[in-house]
Enzyme design. Structure first.
Site, short mmCIF file in Angstrom:
data_model
loop_
_atom_site.label_atom_id
_atom_site.label_comp_id
_atom_site.label_asym_id
_atom_site.label_seq_id
_atom_site.Cartn_x
_atom_site.Cartn_y
_atom_site.Cartn_z
N GLU A 141 0.83 -1.21 0.00
CA GLU A 141 0.00 0.00 0.00
C GLU A 141 0.87 1.26 0.00
OE1 GLU A 141 -3.52 -0.01 2.51
OE2 GLU A 141 -2.96 1.97 3.24
N HIS B 77 -8.07 3.23 -3.57
CA HIS B 77 -8.91 3.36 -2.39
C HIS B 77 -9.89 4.50 -2.68
CE1 HIS B 77 -5.85 1.66 0.75
NE2 HIS B 77 -5.70 1.07 -0.42
C1 LIG Z 1 -6.97 -1.69 4.33
C2 LIG Z 1 -7.44 -0.33 4.77
C3 LIG Z 1 -7.23 0.76 3.95
C4 LIG Z 1 -7.67 2.04 4.33
N1 LIG Z 1 -7.46 3.10 3.48
C5 LIG Z 1 -7.93 4.32 3.80
C6 LIG Z 1 -7.79 5.41 2.90
O1 LIG Z 1 -7.23 5.26 1.81
N2 LIG Z 1 -8.28 6.61 3.27
C7 LIG Z 1 -8.93 6.80 4.48
O2 LIG Z 1 -9.37 7.91 4.77
N3 LIG Z 1 -9.07 5.79 5.36
C8 LIG Z 1 -8.60 4.55 5.04
N4 LIG Z 1 -8.77 3.49 5.92
C9 LIG Z 1 -9.39 3.76 7.24
C10 LIG Z 1 -10.93 3.71 7.22
O3 LIG Z 1 -11.45 4.69 6.35
C11 LIG Z 1 -11.39 3.96 8.64
O4 LIG Z 1 -11.06 2.86 9.47
C12 LIG Z 1 -12.84 4.36 8.78
O5 LIG Z 1 -13.05 4.96 10.05
C13 LIG Z 1 -13.81 3.19 8.68
O6 LIG Z 1 -13.82 2.69 7.43
P1 LIG Z 1 -14.75 1.44 7.04
O7 LIG Z 1 -14.60 1.29 5.60
O8 LIG Z 1 -14.53 0.29 7.91
O9 LIG Z 1 -16.19 2.12 7.36
P2 LIG Z 1 -17.63 1.51 7.46
O10 LIG Z 1 -17.73 0.16 6.87
O11 LIG Z 1 -18.55 2.56 6.92
O12 LIG Z 1 -17.81 1.37 9.03
C14 LIG Z 1 -17.59 2.47 9.89
C15 LIG Z 1 -18.29 2.23 11.23
O13 LIG Z 1 -19.69 2.17 11.04
C16 LIG Z 1 -20.21 0.90 11.45
N5 LIG Z 1 -21.25 0.54 10.47
C17 LIG Z 1 -21.04 0.06 9.21
N6 LIG Z 1 -22.21 -0.11 8.57
C18 LIG Z 1 -23.17 0.27 9.44
C19 LIG Z 1 -24.60 0.33 9.38
N7 LIG Z 1 -25.26 -0.05 8.29
N8 LIG Z 1 -25.27 0.80 10.48
C20 LIG Z 1 -24.62 1.17 11.60
N9 LIG Z 1 -23.26 1.11 11.72
C21 LIG Z 1 -22.55 0.68 10.67
C22 LIG Z 1 -19.04 -0.03 11.47
O14 LIG Z 1 -19.20 -1.11 12.38
C23 LIG Z 1 -17.93 0.90 11.90
O15 LIG Z 1 -17.96 1.11 13.27
C24 LIG Z 1 -8.33 2.22 5.58
C25 LIG Z 1 -8.55 1.11 6.40
C26 LIG Z 1 -8.13 -0.16 6.01
C27 LIG Z 1 -8.36 -1.32 6.92
#
Ligand SMILES: Cc1cc2nc3c(=O)[nH]c(=O)nc-3n(C[C@H](O)[C@H](O)[C@H](O)COP(=O)(O)OP(=O)(O)OC[C@H]3O[C@@H](n4cnc5c(N)ncnc54)[C@H](O)[C@@H]3O)c2cc1C
Length: 287
Positions: free
Chosen positions: A17, A77
């Site tokens: 990454e 991403h």
């Molecule tokens: C491999 C990897 C790459 C990343 N790359 C980036 C990047 O390029 N840029 C960046 O800004 N960040 C990046 N992140 C960080 C990520 O954006 C953060 O961790 C963010 O806070 C959560 O992302 P998520 O996609 O898990 O969010 P979501 O899937 O939207 O979840 C966020 C929160 O909401 C909850 N949730 C999900 N769906 C629902 C629902 N329907 N109802 C109620 N609650 C719900 C989840 O349990 C979680 O607590 C990366 C993380 C990883 C693991």
């Protein structure tokens, strides 16, 4: 070009990454890193996105240029935070039109110190659906071995992760230091009938202060035994990285032995730690 979930079907993947550089100096560093890592023959590489759109153009350019000018397959991403649905659709369409086949769909963590709009999509699962509606992409999502800090409970996070992974093609995890967190996540997904590949994210420690800050931000436990080991060599950066590489290598072995479908290295745009772990794992460029 290749789709990540198809690569995962063929065998264990090794991916790196990168983040789009902010300055000409950082651009220089990344160019050297890409040259140093390309010969390792990664299965694919990924490029982060600044939630809030701060790297909108730079992420696009880097993804497209890696795909066009190197032998590596690049995945973009993309984060929902602060964007309208129409903006996200436009970004995705541009990727489709540029021949990009892989997108990691994320919620995003926009900067807390800047006033930005809410964003029309609340959760990453909505972005998965939007991407699916626009093109034939391989779609990944984030998974959190130690539940996401905004989750009301461990069980709720596992449920939400299963929901989005059911609709996506694969997941990549946040970094962690204890393999049990990863195995617990995989088991929780299997228990909910979700058997999509979950690739562990690996962050080699190269600086104690930096890793503690990052771990605290994303809700990862930084184990006392590892801190003690690193503190014992304190001010010697070479010794710190040697321990970091050694511990990351051990973690990689445990994960692969336990059936992990791949390893995703958070490189921080540097090549040395990743190359050292690769070598210690006995991986040759062609794996
Ligand atoms: C491999 C990897 C790459 C990343 N790359 C980036 C990047 O390029 N840029 C960046 O800004 N960040 C990046 N992140 C960080 C990520 O954006 C953060 O961790 C963010 O806070 C959560 O992302 P998520 O996609 O898990 O969010 P979501 O899937 O939207 O979840 C966020 C929160 O909401 C909850 N949730 C999900 N769906 C629902 C629902 N329907 N109802 C109620 N609650 C719900 C989840 O349990 C979680 O607590 C990366 C993380 C990883 C693991």
């Amino acid at each position: 070009m290749a789709k990540v979930h198809e690569l995962l079907r063929e065998g264990v993947t090794y991916s790196f990454e990168f983040g789009p550089p902010r300055t000409p100096e950082m651009e220089e560093v990344l160019s050297r890193t890409l040259v140093a890592l390309e010969p390792l023959g990664p299965s694919y590489v990924s490029v982060t996105y600044g939630a809030g759109g701060s790297t909108r153009e730079r992420t696009h350019e880097l993804v497209v240029s890696i795909n066009r000018s190197t032998t590596m397959t690049a995945m973009a991403h993309l984060t929902c935070a602060t964007h309208t649905r129409a903006e996200l659709a436009e970004i995705i369409e541009r990727y489709r039109d540029a021949g990009i086949e892989n997108i990691l769909a994320l919620g995003g963590d926009p900067p807390a110190d800047v006033e930005l709009p809410e964003g029309e999509l609340k959760y990453s699962i909505e972005l998965v659906r939007l991407i699916r509606s626009i093109g034939d992409f391989s779609i990944g999502v984030a998974a959190h071995p130690e539940p996401h800090p905004r989750s009301p409970s461990h069980a709720d996070d596992r449920l939400r992760t299963a929901e989005k992974l059911r609709e996506a093609d694969f997941a990549i995890t946040q970094f962690f230091f204890d393999a049990e967190h990863y195995f617990d996540l995989v088991e929780a997904m299997r228990a909910q009938g979700v058997d999509k590949p979950i690739v562990p994210g690996i962050m080699p420690v190269t600086s104690l202060r930096a890793i503690e800050r990052m771990a605290a931000l994303q809700g990862s436990e930084f184990p006392a035994w590892l801190r003690a080991k690193l503190e014992a060599v304190g001010d010697d950066p070479k010794a710190v990285r040697a321990i970091g590489v050694d511990e990351a290598t051990k973690l990689c072995r445990t994960l692969l032995d336990g059936g992990a479908p791949g390893l995703h290295f958070y490189t921080m745009n540097r090549s040395t730690a990743t190359r050292e772990i690769y070598q210690a794992l006995g991986l040759t460029p062609a794996h």
